[in-house]
Enzyme design. Structure first.
Site, PDB file in Angstrom:
ATOM      1  N   ALA A 154       0.892  -1.198  -0.095  1.00  0.00           N
ATOM      2  CA  ALA A 154       0.074  -0.030   0.051  1.00  0.00           C
ATOM      3  C   ALA A 154       0.914   1.430  -0.017  1.00  0.00           C
ATOM      4  CB  ALA A 154      -0.870  -0.176   1.149  1.00  0.00           C
TER       5      ALA A 154
ATOM      6  N   HIS B 105      -2.498 -13.878   4.977  1.00  0.00           N
ATOM      7  CA  HIS B 105      -3.530 -13.061   4.331  1.00  0.00           C
ATOM      8  C   HIS B 105      -4.264 -12.319   5.753  1.00  0.00           C
ATOM      9  CE1 HIS B 105      -4.054 -15.364   0.532  1.00  0.00           C
ATOM     10  NE2 HIS B 105      -2.735 -14.597   0.629  1.00  0.00           N
TER      11      HIS B 105
HETATM   12  C1  LIG Z   1       4.865 -15.176   3.125  1.00  0.00           C
HETATM   13  C2  LIG Z   1       3.636 -14.561   2.248  1.00  0.00           C
HETATM   14  C3  LIG Z   1       3.081 -15.073   1.237  1.00  0.00           C
HETATM   15  C4  LIG Z   1       1.825 -14.420   0.870  1.00  0.00           C
HETATM   16  N1  LIG Z   1       1.384 -14.796  -0.396  1.00  0.00           N
HETATM   17  C5  LIG Z   1       0.612 -14.044  -1.136  1.00  0.00           C
HETATM   18  C6  LIG Z   1       0.056 -14.218  -2.428  1.00  0.00           C
HETATM   19  O1  LIG Z   1       0.574 -15.076  -3.060  1.00  0.00           O
HETATM   20  N2  LIG Z   1      -0.811 -13.351  -2.761  1.00  0.00           N
HETATM   21  C7  LIG Z   1      -1.421 -12.416  -2.290  1.00  0.00           C
HETATM   22  O2  LIG Z   1      -2.275 -11.829  -2.760  1.00  0.00           O
HETATM   23  N3  LIG Z   1      -0.987 -12.125  -1.080  1.00  0.00           N
HETATM   24  C8  LIG Z   1      -0.056 -12.817  -0.236  1.00  0.00           C
HETATM   25  N4  LIG Z   1       0.328 -12.498   0.778  1.00  0.00           N
HETATM   26  C9  LIG Z   1      -0.332 -11.340   1.370  1.00  0.00           C
HETATM   27  C10 LIG Z   1       0.125  -9.866   0.805  1.00  0.00           C
HETATM   28  O3  LIG Z   1       1.659  -9.868   0.661  1.00  0.00           O
HETATM   29  C11 LIG Z   1      -0.359  -8.746   1.728  1.00  0.00           C
HETATM   30  O4  LIG Z   1      -1.667  -8.869   2.015  1.00  0.00           O
HETATM   31  C12 LIG Z   1       0.153  -7.421   1.381  1.00  0.00           C
HETATM   32  O5  LIG Z   1       1.638  -7.462   1.192  1.00  0.00           O
HETATM   33  C13 LIG Z   1      -0.268  -6.201   2.466  1.00  0.00           C
HETATM   34  O6  LIG Z   1       0.022  -5.179   2.030  1.00  0.00           O
HETATM   35  P1  LIG Z   1       0.384  -4.032   3.281  1.00  0.00           P
HETATM   36  O7  LIG Z   1       0.795  -2.837   2.363  1.00  0.00           O
HETATM   37  O8  LIG Z   1      -0.639  -4.087   4.221  1.00  0.00           O
HETATM   38  O9  LIG Z   1       1.557  -4.639   4.049  1.00  0.00           O
HETATM   39  P2  LIG Z   1       3.166  -4.867   3.741  1.00  0.00           P
HETATM   40  O10 LIG Z   1       3.312  -5.327   2.142  1.00  0.00           O
HETATM   41  O11 LIG Z   1       3.518  -6.005   4.439  1.00  0.00           O
HETATM   42  O12 LIG Z   1       4.088  -3.663   3.938  1.00  0.00           O
HETATM   43  C14 LIG Z   1       4.054  -3.103   5.131  1.00  0.00           C
HETATM   44  C15 LIG Z   1       5.472  -2.467   5.280  1.00  0.00           C
HETATM   45  O13 LIG Z   1       5.646  -1.581   6.237  1.00  0.00           O
HETATM   46  C16 LIG Z   1       6.733  -1.642   6.810  1.00  0.00           C
HETATM   47  N5  LIG Z   1       6.910  -1.392   8.153  1.00  0.00           N
HETATM   48  C17 LIG Z   1       5.957  -1.975   9.218  1.00  0.00           C
HETATM   49  N6  LIG Z   1       6.134  -1.522  10.478  1.00  0.00           N
HETATM   50  C18 LIG Z   1       7.070  -0.338  10.245  1.00  0.00           C
HETATM   51  C19 LIG Z   1       7.620   0.592  11.042  1.00  0.00           C
HETATM   52  N7  LIG Z   1       7.516   0.723  12.420  1.00  0.00           N
HETATM   53  N8  LIG Z   1       8.440   1.594  10.520  1.00  0.00           N
HETATM   54  C20 LIG Z   1       8.724   1.531   9.180  1.00  0.00           C
HETATM   55  N9  LIG Z   1       8.442   0.589   8.458  1.00  0.00           N
HETATM   56  C21 LIG Z   1       7.289  -0.447   8.866  1.00  0.00           C
HETATM   57  C22 LIG Z   1       7.251  -3.103   6.619  1.00  0.00           C
HETATM   58  O14 LIG Z   1       8.462  -3.409   6.795  1.00  0.00           O
HETATM   59  C23 LIG Z   1       6.718  -3.201   5.209  1.00  0.00           C
HETATM   60  O15 LIG Z   1       7.651  -3.080   4.142  1.00  0.00           O
HETATM   61  C24 LIG Z   1       1.600 -12.920   1.462  1.00  0.00           C
HETATM   62  C25 LIG Z   1       1.940 -12.726   2.495  1.00  0.00           C
HETATM   63  C26 LIG Z   1       3.128 -13.272   3.218  1.00  0.00           C
HETATM   64  C27 LIG Z   1       3.811 -12.827   4.390  1.00  0.00           C
END
Ligand SMILES: Cc1cc2nc3c(=O)[nH]c(=O)nc-3n(C[C@H](O)[C@H](O)[C@H](O)COP(=O)(O)OP(=O)(O)OC[C@H]3O[C@@H](n4cnc5c(N)ncnc54)[C@H](O)[C@@H]3O)c2cc1C
Length: 496
Positions: free
Chosen positions: A20, A434
């Site tokens: 995101a 997820h």
């Molecule tokens: C092993 C695994 C396999 C998956 N496989 C799939 C798949 O095949 N298909 C699918 O649709 N989804 C999959 N997912 C889920 C998908 O990746 C997540 O739904 C998606 O990445 C969520 O996006 P986000 O932006 O909410 O969080 P994230 O992409 O996790 O990003 C959060 C970011 O914030 C940073 N952050 C956190 N806390 C702090 C802090 N205090 N200070 C600075 N930075 C911080 C983190 O380092 C990270 O970069 C998988 C997830 C994992 C872990």
């Protein structure tokens, strides 16, 4: 590190450079008149593929590089790198059902309907270069699973749209084995060259600065040193585990929990860290025939072995008409954990519970930003036992699929998994990774909700949350594409 605008601050600071966060930073900096700073705890490997670790780029396996905790419970695994969990995930993309969007619209309003999100889903599909699994990536196992699904009467469906239950191939952000993560997709060289966009890697967000009910910036640890970034607005995108942790450290959350950790309560919001919802699953192991092992070995030596390339969306006993609440996932290849002797592979079918009613939580252990939060996914914990019942239904369906595929792999266990006692099923439960819901969208008078339909935090000015944590319920889908689409939608809201 020299950080432009540190003294004067930024119009928007985006906290967390994951899926995101990359969308928000890219879209908000399209307006040259808006200064944007993206902060990420992990490294920024830059726009050139050759500067990234090979394991992160290789979409044939799930890497354990650049994660928050190396040796931890499987459900806690999440990436710590610019691009977030798109850098370590399965690169699968699917979409939820109409019933999911009815739940979301109820919580967040019309912007959350399937129709309203469609243009944003399409934007994400284009930017992430999503495409359906190509034929050469199908192993003998995946081909057999497609045939078996047809035989069992599951119609072929488009996995990228709501449609009915059925079988099909997912959309991939994998290009001939290269995991095309959100940092490549959204922070390309041209975007990074914008003078109004600053990206800071290796910066851990400790907490928000809040004055008189308004967020004025964020305190981050940069190379271990505290630095305050002033901001007209903060957009929190630290993920389902990271975003509630930042809010709690900032005094925004359940008053009683904040008191336990010695943090002064700024805004009593009981929903912060509550409502954690993740999709549990159980793997039914099978014993591959020599023929299947040989076919998989040939595929591996050609560099084209992918463990899973098709899925079935199926309905359990509580599922609304036209929707599905189970994913059946046939897999064959190197094991996810551990290893096997050369020429031998792991095969099986997993059943994943896509719409669990059980809920878990994320809480702080202390106010120290270096201490990982306490996380309980609450798998199969609903008192009525509904999740266990639907999981058993899923296992029965997984076993029916496996029975049709018997010429390639026979049962590896004496007792069918769906007949195991509750305690054995609980021990075997894994996750689809997820997690959502710890800063859920909902009306201000709902004590479980944290943000409104535009991502604005109830009772706090100048603050949005825009990542997986705000999804009010987990969709019957892999979450990456829904998170991308919601982030695209919220970026549009902020651009006005
Ligand atoms: C092993 C695994 C396999 C998956 N496989 C799939 C798949 O095949 N298909 C699918 O649709 N989804 C999959 N997912 C889920 C998908 O990746 C997540 O739904 C998606 O990445 C969520 O996006 P986000 O932006 O909410 O969080 P994230 O992409 O996790 O990003 C959060 C970011 O914030 C940073 N952050 C956190 N806390 C702090 C802090 N205090 N200070 C600075 N930075 C911080 C983190 O380092 C990270 O970069 C998988 C997830 C994992 C872990």
């Amino acid at each position: 590190m020299k950080i432009p605008s540190l003294a004067s601050g930024y119009d928007v600071v985006v906290l967390g450079g994951g899926v995101a966060g990359c969308v928000l930073a890219a879209r908000l900096s399209e307006d040259p008149g808006r200064t944007v700073c993206l902060v990420e705890a992990g490294p920024d490997y830059g726009p050139r593929q050759q500067d990234w670790p090979g394991k992160i780029l290789d979409s044939r396996a799930l890497p354990r590089e650049d994660v928050w905790e190396r040796h931890t419970a499987f459900y806690r695994i999440r990436a710590r790198v610019l691009g977030g969990s798109s850098c370590i995930n399965g690169a699968w993309n699917t979409w939820g059902s109409h019933a999911d969007h009815a739940e979301w619209t109820h919580a967040g309003g019309a912007r959350w309907s399937a129709g309203a999100l469609e243009p944003y889903r399409l934007r994400a599909v284009e930017r992430m270069r999503l495409r359906t699994v190509p034929d050469p990536e199908l192993s003998d196992w995946a081909r057999a699973a497609l045939t078996a699904a047809r035989e069992l009467g599951y119609p072929e469906v488009d996995m990228g749209t709501p449609g009915p239950p059925g079988h099909g191939r997912p959309l991939l952000n994998s290009l001939d084995g290269l995991r095309w993560n959100a940092a490549f997709a959204y922070l390309d060289p041209a975007t990074r060259a914008r003078p109004n966009l600053t990206i800071i890697g290796g910066a851990l967000v400790d907490r928000l600065s809040v004055r008189a009910g308004r967020v004025t910036g964020a305190r981050v640890l940069l190379d271990g040193r505290p630095v305050t970034l002033a901001a007209g607005m903060c957009v929190l995108t630290a993920g389902t585990f990271g975003s509630p942790a930042v809010l709690l450290r900032s005094g925004i959350g359940p008053a009683a929990h904040l008191a336990e950790t010695g943090i002064r309560c700024v805004t009593d919001l009981p929903g912060v860290g509550a409502n954690l919802s993740d999709q549990p699953g159980v793997f039914v192991p099978l014993t591959p025939t020599d023929g299947l092992n040989r076919a998989l070995a040939a595929k591996e030596s050609a560099g084209e072995l992918y463990v899973s390339r098709m899925l079935i969306r199926a309905a359990g006993e509580f599922c609304p008409d036209g929707a599905w609440d189970l994913h059946l996932l046939p897999t064959a290849g190197p094991p996810l954990f551990g290893s096997l002797p050369p020429g031998q592979y792991e095969a099986g079918v997993s059943a994943f519970l896509m719409k669990p009613v059980s809920r878990g939580y994320v809480r702080l252990r202390s106010a120290d930003p270096l201490e990982p939060p306490a996380i309980d996914p609450g798998f199969l914990s609903d008192p009525a036992g509904r999740d266990l019942a639907v999981l058993r239904t899923g296992l029965r369906k997984a076993e029916a699929l496996a029975a049709v595929m018997k010429p390639l792999a026979g049962p590896a266990e004496a007792a069918p998994a769906h007949t195991l006692p509750d305690s054995r099923l609980r021990e075997r439960v894994g996750t689809y990774w997820h997690p959502v819901g710890t800063c859920a969208v909902g009306p201000a008078d709902d004590p479980r909700s944290v943000v409104d339909g535009e991502g604005a935090v109830h009772g706090v000015a100048g603050l949005r949350v825009a990542d997986a944590s705000i999804l009010p319920t987990v969709p019957a889908a892999n979450t990456q594409l829904p998170v991308l689409a919601v982030a695209e939608m919220l970026a549009d809201v902020l651009r006005g």
